[in-house]
Enzyme design. Structure first.
Site, PDB file in Angstrom:
ATOM      1  N   GLU A   1      -1.829  27.698  37.600  1.00 41.38           N
ATOM      2  CA  GLU A   1      -2.039  27.600  39.034  1.00 41.38           C
ATOM      3  C   GLU A   1      -2.760  28.830  39.586  1.00 41.38           C
ATOM      4  OE1 GLU A   1      -2.777  26.031  41.523  1.00 41.38           O
ATOM      5  OE2 GLU A   1      -0.930  25.039  42.186  1.00 41.38           O
TER       6      GLU A   1
ATOM      7  N   HIS B   1       1.511  18.271  37.450  1.00 49.04           N
ATOM      8  CA  HIS B   1       2.844  18.215  36.846  1.00 49.04           C
ATOM      9  C   HIS B   1       3.856  17.516  37.754  1.00 49.04           C
ATOM     10  CE1 HIS B   1       4.426  21.136  39.657  1.00 49.04           C
ATOM     11  NE2 HIS B   1       3.272  21.768  39.517  1.00 49.04           N
TER      12      HIS B   1
END
Length: 231
Positions: A82, A8
């Protein structure tokens, strides 16, 4: 299947070097939006059949410009988030960062039962990330898909699942915001590395040299220089 794993865009936590892994997570900085906006042109000419993102806001914001450009929806998939920082969430001190990094290294050397306190074990991480990729692959056996995910998750999963990869080399791969790993294969036959783009897809001019988040050596040996590995 061609799998394009993209980290990202930059977040405020990347700037300050914080271990930021909880939901929903922060949005993007101005630079992060610029990094995301550069992705469509960088991938011009690439076949893309679908676009996936994790449940964290920053991956969906990063995927949005590409989705608009290709007239595709961003599909959110559980499991692509994550690696959890657990009790180290939002810490930026060296002790926390080193602990996070060394735990990931132990996972890659087979010690997958080790758990990040308050977070997850290697067994749990690989199970949920494998399940997410497997589900995506089952829908695109002969296709090409973009998955927008996170720095530590991409690096650790790729290092563990790519065939013919030297883990000592993989431990030193960098992946800046909107960097990309391109893989080919499938969960049954295995995955091969096609290319590793450490710089932002829009070019090195979109790096932030002042940010504390320089995701180098995310699973390096104890004693190696440690820099913030997550995002």
């Amino acid at each position: 299947m061609k799998l394009l794993l993209i980290r990202h865009g930059q977040t405020p936590s990347n700037v300050i070097g914080a271990l930021d892994t909880a939901r929903p997570g922060p949005g993007l900085t101005g630079l992060g939006h610029a990094q995301a906006a550069a992705i469509p042109a960088a991938l011009q000419g690439e076949r893309i059949d679908a676009i996936y993102a994790s449940p964290l806001v920053r991956t969906q914001l990063t995927a949005a410009p590409l989705a608009e450009d290709r007239s595709l929806d961003v599909q959110v998939v559980e499991g692509l988030e994550e690696i959890s920082a657990g009790d180290w969430e939002m810490h930026s001190d060296r002790e926390a960062v080193e602990g996070y990094v060394r735990t990931a290294r132990r996972w890659l050397t087979g010690d997958v039962d080790v758990t990040i306190e308050g977070g997850e074990s290697g067994t749990e991480f690989f199970a949920r990330y494998d399940a997410a990729i497997d589900a995506i692959a089952s829908n695109h056996q002969d296709g090409a898909v973009v998955v927008v995910s996170h720095g530590a998750a991409i690096r650790v999963w790729a290092a563990a699942r790519l065939q013919g990869i030297d883990l000592d080399d993989a431990a030193h791969w960098r992946l800046y915001n909107t960097g990309m790993a391109v893989l080919d294969g499938d969960p049954d036959a295995g995955w091969q590395l096609v290319s590793w783009h450490q710089d932002p897809l829009g070019g090195a001019d979109l790096e932030d040299p002042e940010a504390l988040d320089v995701p180098a050596e995310p699973v390096g040996e104890p004693g190696d220089p440690v820099e913030t590995p997550t995002g």
